[in-house]
Scaffold this motif. Structure first.
Motif, short mmCIF file in Angstrom:
data_model
loop_
_atom_site.label_atom_id
_atom_site.label_comp_id
_atom_site.label_asym_id
_atom_site.label_seq_id
_atom_site.Cartn_x
_atom_site.Cartn_y
_atom_site.Cartn_z
N PHE A 93 18.54 21.70 -15.57
CA PHE A 93 18.07 23.07 -15.81
C PHE A 93 16.59 23.17 -15.43
O PHE A 93 15.99 24.06 -15.01
CB PHE A 93 18.30 23.14 -17.39
N TYR A 94 15.72 22.12 -16.06
CA TYR A 94 14.47 22.00 -15.44
C TYR A 94 14.18 21.81 -14.01
O TYR A 94 13.14 22.61 -13.49
CB TYR A 94 13.75 20.73 -16.34
N LEU A 95 15.19 21.21 -13.45
CA LEU A 95 15.08 21.15 -11.98
C LEU A 95 15.20 22.44 -11.26
O LEU A 95 14.52 22.94 -10.40
CB LEU A 95 16.05 20.30 -11.42
N HIS A 96 15.95 23.46 -11.94
CA HIS A 96 16.25 24.68 -11.44
C HIS A 96 15.43 25.73 -11.68
O HIS A 96 14.83 26.66 -10.88
CB HIS A 96 17.71 25.25 -11.85
N VAL A 97 14.63 25.28 -12.87
CA VAL A 97 13.47 26.16 -13.17
C VAL A 97 12.26 26.01 -12.11
O VAL A 97 11.69 26.92 -11.54
CB VAL A 97 12.94 25.93 -14.74
N ILE A 102 9.19 27.60 -7.39
CA ILE A 102 8.67 27.36 -6.14
C ILE A 102 9.10 28.32 -5.07
O ILE A 102 8.45 28.87 -4.29
CB ILE A 102 9.11 26.01 -5.74
N PHE A 103 10.21 28.64 -5.31
CA PHE A 103 11.10 29.55 -4.36
C PHE A 103 10.18 31.07 -4.56
O PHE A 103 9.80 31.50 -3.60
CB PHE A 103 12.49 29.92 -4.65
N ALA A 104 9.83 31.59 -5.84
CA ALA A 104 9.41 32.72 -5.90
C ALA A 104 8.15 32.75 -5.63
O ALA A 104 7.40 33.71 -4.70
CB ALA A 104 9.17 32.92 -7.47
N LEU A 105 7.21 31.88 -5.66
CA LEU A 105 5.82 31.65 -4.81
C LEU A 105 5.93 31.66 -3.38
O LEU A 105 5.09 32.26 -2.86
CB LEU A 105 5.11 30.26 -5.42
#
Length: 545
Positions: A93-97, A102-105
């Motif tokens: 879960f934390y890795l996906h968050v 990062i992807f959004a940035l």
């Protein structure tokens, strides 16, 4: 092109192949700032950051530290499988968050704050002029005379027959064949390399000097005496000679005048970008580029800046970690700030980056004719240049450092010789030498194709880059960085024994400082004259204690 091309400094004697950096020239070995940290530095880091020491230690266990001292359940009753599954789900879960953030940035930065993707208006005007016409010279708005130089090692003919050769021919067409002199020097490339060069020569429409030398005679080059008594040719001495041989037509035909000199290494580039480097870098209101030298930025992969050996920031500091924004915060951090501000003329003391445009006046005898750069002449007249013009003193050429155990790239020394020596290094505001991050080149076609994409989100690296520089202690100390040309300075130099056996000692001596202390570092690299198969063309001589 399947091969990786050579770094600007990476010319070798027998197999200067671009195929494999480990087989020819390892940047991390030649560039002392890219080497793995010595144990002494790691010990220093462990004292400064104990947490980092524990993280690097094989005996440290984060699990043991986080484990409660008094478990709630005995070992026999603890639901091990259940805890492991829960821990795995939470970790995922934390890795996906984190990945989502990062992807959004990356996406948002690429759209709203891309780096070096929105050029100034005069860049767009030049590109439009090229796209809207097919006439030769369409990329040379003021019909400037350009001397193009290159020194090659091309044993398989892949440069001359491939993308590099095609790009140079296209550049000649964009500049106008009547405006260009092309000089290429190639040596030690074998029969196939010569055939490819002659085939390519037949396609060149401008004035040219295409020289192929079967083998360079090293006996004419200066030597140094190394411990043990042997006389060896410095690697940089050889590289300087190779580059200078491509400039010989300037000496042979001193009556010919050029506005710009473009030195192109065996890198892949966009010909329109070469035009931007020549005619758009630091352009004034008159639309004329103002510089003594302007460098592109070269990449060995889509993220890694390559030419750390020759590049120094505005105050003479060496590079930070080799990814954007490349420079450290040392001193005033002006070069780094220029990069982060998106300037097309990042102020530096030296650079190379695979392709460099020079004001040709510095390379010509008695170049008194106007270059069309009147404002720059008024603002930055050089007494050394003026005296050279009046007395006919030899113009600048590539060279090596004279000290035995002190190395400096010939590509840095050339910039030291064409700029005004400062009265206070740390007060420098401009040298007339710029790095242009809009213009990017690469050592293979795949990397070149990615550079338009990776630059869009590279601003995100700045924070990590700064932390990394501080952790590894970059830039590393150079005792000669702040020396003032012509003033007395104390320097630690290698003093040979009078018997001439190559032995000696390091001694602190007082002498008059040169103009190039910021370029150098402790070391000695020499040419291997009689190579065995698989052996590099140069070797490091260990620095005596």
């Amino acid at each position: 092109m399947s091969v990786r091309l050579l770094h600007p400094d990476e010319y070798e004697l027998g197999t200067r192949s671009s195929l494999d950096s480990q087989g020819t020239f390892d940047l991390d070995e030649a560039d002392f700032e890219s080497q793995t940290l010595p144990k002494s530095r790691l010990l220093s880091l462990s004292h400064r950051w104990p947490l980092l020491s524990r993280l690097l230690s094989s005996t440290y266990s984060g699990y043991r530290r986080l484990r409660p001292s008094r478990p709630l359940l005995s070992a026999s009753k603890r639901p091990v499988g259940c805890c492991r599954r829960l821990l795995f789900r939470r970790s995922c879960f934390y890795l996906h968050v984190v990945a989502g953030i990062i992807f959004a940035l990356v996406v948002l930065t690429s759209i709203f704050q891309p780096s070096y993707t929105r050029p100034l208006s005069h860049y767009k005007s030049l590109r439009n002029a090229v796209q809207q016409s097919t006439a030769p010279g369409r990329g040379n708005p003021h019909n400037e005379k350009v001397f193009i130089a290159a020194s090659l090692y091309d044993p398989n003919g892949e440069l001359a027959r491939g993308q590099w050769g095609a790009e140079v021919l296209q550049l000649v067409d964009l500049l106008g064949p009547e405006n260009v002199f092309l000089s290429v020097y190639e040596n030690d490339s074998g029969a196939e390399g010569e055939r490819a060069l002659r085939e390519w020569e037949a396609q060149i429409p401008c004035d040219k000097s295409i020289v192929f030398e079967e083998h360079m005679d090293l006996q004419s080059l200066p030597t140094v005496t190394v411990p043990g008594g042997s006389h060896r040719v410095k690697r940089i001495e050889y590289l300087a000679e190779v580059r200078n041989r491509a400039l010989r037509p300037l000496d042979d035909n001193p009556e010919k005048r050029y506005n710009k000199l473009l030195y192109v290494n065996d890198v892949l580039f966009n010909p329109v970008d070469a035009l931007q480097l020549l005619f758009s870098t630091n352009a004034g209101e008159d639309g004329v580029a103002h510089y003594r030298a302007a460098c592109s930025v070269d990449f060995i992969n889509p993220f890694k800046f390559y030419d750390t050996y020759a590049t120094r920031d505005l105050h003479g500091y060496s590079m930070g970690l080799p990814f954007f924004p490349w420079f450290s915060t040392a001193g005033n951090g002006d070069s780094r700030n220029d990069v982060l501000a998106g300037r097309d003329a990042v102020r530096v003391r030296s650079c190379w980056g695979g392709m460099v445009a020079f004001d040709a006046r510095f390379f010509q005898y008695g170049a008194k004719e106007s270059t069309g750069d009147h404002d720059w002449e008024k603002r930055n007249s050089t007494q050394e240049l003026q005296s050279r013009e009046e007395s006919g003193i030899s113009p600048v050429r590539f060279r090596a450092s004279r000290d035995v155990f002190w190395e400096a790239s010939e590509c840095c020394l050339i910039h030291a010789d064409l700029q005004d020596p400062p009265s206070n290094v740390d007060d420098l505001t401009d040298t007339g030498i710029y790095m242009n991050p809009y213009v990017r080149v690469a050592y293979d076609s795949r990397t070149l194709s990615w550079l338009g994409t990776t630059r869009r989100f590279e601003k995100l690296y700045a924070f990590i880059h700064n932390i990394g520089n501080h952790l590894v202690g970059l830039p590393w100390f150079n005792p000669r960085r702040a020396e003032i040309f012509g003033q007395a300075a104390e320097e630690t130099v290698w003093v040979p024994d009078p018997v001439g056996n190559g032995e000696g000692t390091f001694q602190t001596v007082e002498r008059i400082a040169g103009n190039d202390g910021f370029c150098g570092r402790r070391g000695l690299q020499v040419i291997v004259e009689h190579r065995e198969e698989g052996q590099k063309g140069w070797e490091n001589i260990p620095v005596p204690p």
